[in-house]
Design an enzyme around this catalytic site. Structure first.
Site, short mmCIF file in Angstrom:
data_model
loop_
_atom_site.label_atom_id
_atom_site.label_comp_id
_atom_site.label_asym_id
_atom_site.label_seq_id
_atom_site.Cartn_x
_atom_site.Cartn_y
_atom_site.Cartn_z
N CYS A 166 0.83 -1.21 0.00
CA CYS A 166 0.00 0.00 0.00
C CYS A 166 0.86 1.26 0.00
O CYS A 166 0.59 2.21 -0.74
CB CYS A 166 -0.92 0.00 1.22
SG CYS A 166 -2.07 1.39 1.27
N CYS A 178 -7.95 -2.67 6.81
CA CYS A 178 -9.29 -2.13 6.58
C CYS A 178 -10.20 -3.14 5.88
O CYS A 178 -11.34 -3.33 6.28
CB CYS A 178 -9.21 -0.85 5.76
SG CYS A 178 -10.83 -0.16 5.35
#
Length: 374
Positions: free
Chosen positions: A121, A213
């Protein structure tokens, strides 16, 4: 002018990220709704920067049991920016995250290796897609606990929270444009106190997010992966006896060195290997079984952050996990262009797919993906 697609501009920002004609240096800060990025915003403003917060929306589906906290986090970002009187916007990277991070994560788990989506990420989204949209001449900032010096990535002074491990694939050019306001702060306690001092009381009390998440806060990772990876159950083998001691629920759900949740006899069983071609999980009795330790690994896809590549072989500090004390090792290059690390002392639970990262004292040199454990 920022050239990306924004979902929701916030407050008085009708044209988000448009550089104002001002003597103030501009900085775009990646904000998560947590205490670290919130205090970073306050510190940057205090230091005289024209701060523009941005929240990255990387995931868009609800979790069945818990839920992704994205909506609540975005609301917290807006509250913080309102208190600090700075602009903020939300930007959509759902497609980029799915293509560059999530699908690769699924592929790795399906192939029996243990990836680190947080590193992906940072590399592809935060310091990739996001940074690419920020105009030259505008600073970028994050709430990571680390420091930079002339493009060199350095450990943060708060050693227990140092996050240079997660930025080991970020190139020097990106680091030269990046500010890390928390890098010189020596404790998380101090950061929370600063949040209170800046009037961010709710954020100071907010529980730190420890999960990913897309999995959700109340859900087991293995049960999430089960929805995307089709692997059948199979036998669990005792490494020492060769006997079957149980059944696994799919190899993707197990990590080298972790407790296996297999009930057999009076021992607690730990994962030592995954034999993908045979669909077998290999376990050992006890957390300190010799089979869980190794002193040598080979890594691929190596990234050197800085152009000053050391002469090999060289002694370095190395980590195969974020939450690990650095260990002394000799780094050398293999005949086929990969990199080998031989540790002074055997390391427990080295797993293929994990990121090994090396430092010269506080200076993070880079790292690679573990391809073999010897």
């Amino acid at each position: 002018m920022f050239n990306g697609k924004f979902l929701t501009p916030c407050f008085k920002s009708k044209q988000p990220w448009k550089r104002l004609l001002s003597t103030q240096p501009s900085v775009v800060l990646a904000m998560s709704g947590g205490v670290d990025s919130s205090v970073s915003a306050a510190l940057l403003k205090q230091q005289g920067y024209k701060v523009q917060g941005v929240y990255m929306r990387n995931w868009d589906s609800l979790d069945e049991v818990g839920h992704c906290t994205s909506k609540a986090d975005w609301e917290d970002v807006q509250k913080v920016c309102s208190i600090l009187d700075i602009e903020c916007s939300q930007v959509d990277f759902v497609k980029e995250y799915w293509n560059n991070v999530f699908e690769k994560t699924l592929t790795d788990y399906a192939q029996g290796v243990t990836p680190n989506p947080d590193i992906g990420c940072n590399s592809f989204i935060k310091f990739g897609s996001l940074l690419d949209k920020i105009p030259e001449g505008t600073w970028f900032a994050t709430g990571h606990y680390c420091r930079t010096n002339n493009g060199k990535l350095l450990r943060g002074l708060e050693r227990n929270k140092d996050q240079s491990y997660y930025l080991s694939t970020v190139p020097e050019a990106a680091l030269r444009r990046t500010l890390f306001p928390l890098g010189e702060i020596e404790s998380k306690v101090k950061v929370k106190q600063l949040a209170t001092d800046f009037g961010l009381l709710d954020i100071a009390k907010k529980k730190e997010s420890m999960g990913i998440c897309f999995v959700g806060q109340k859900r087991k990772f293995a049960s999430f992966l089960q929805e995307y990876i089709d692997q059948p159950p199979g036998p669990v083998i005792d490494l020492d006896s060769g006997k079957v001691i149980g059944q696994h629920e799919g190899l993707y759900g197990y990590t080298i060195g972790q407790a296996s949740r297999i009930c057999h006899g009076s021992h607690k069983w730990f994962v030592a290997d995954k034999l993908l071609d045979q669909n077998k999980l290999v376990c050992v009795a006890g957390s300190n079984h010799p089979a869980l330790f190794s002193d040598t690994l080979v890594a691929k896809n190596w990234t050197w952050i800085h152009h000053q590549i050391p002469t090999l072989p060289v002694q370095v500090d190395a980590q195969v996990r974020y939450r690990q004390s650095p260990e002394k090792a000799i780094l050398s290059q293999t005949p086929d262009g990969q990199y080998a690390l031989r540790f002074t002392h055997p390391i427990r639970a080295i797993a293929r797919g994990q990121q090994v990262v090396v430092w010269d004292q506080d200076w993070c040199l880079g790292g690679g993906v573990i391809d073999a454990v010897l």
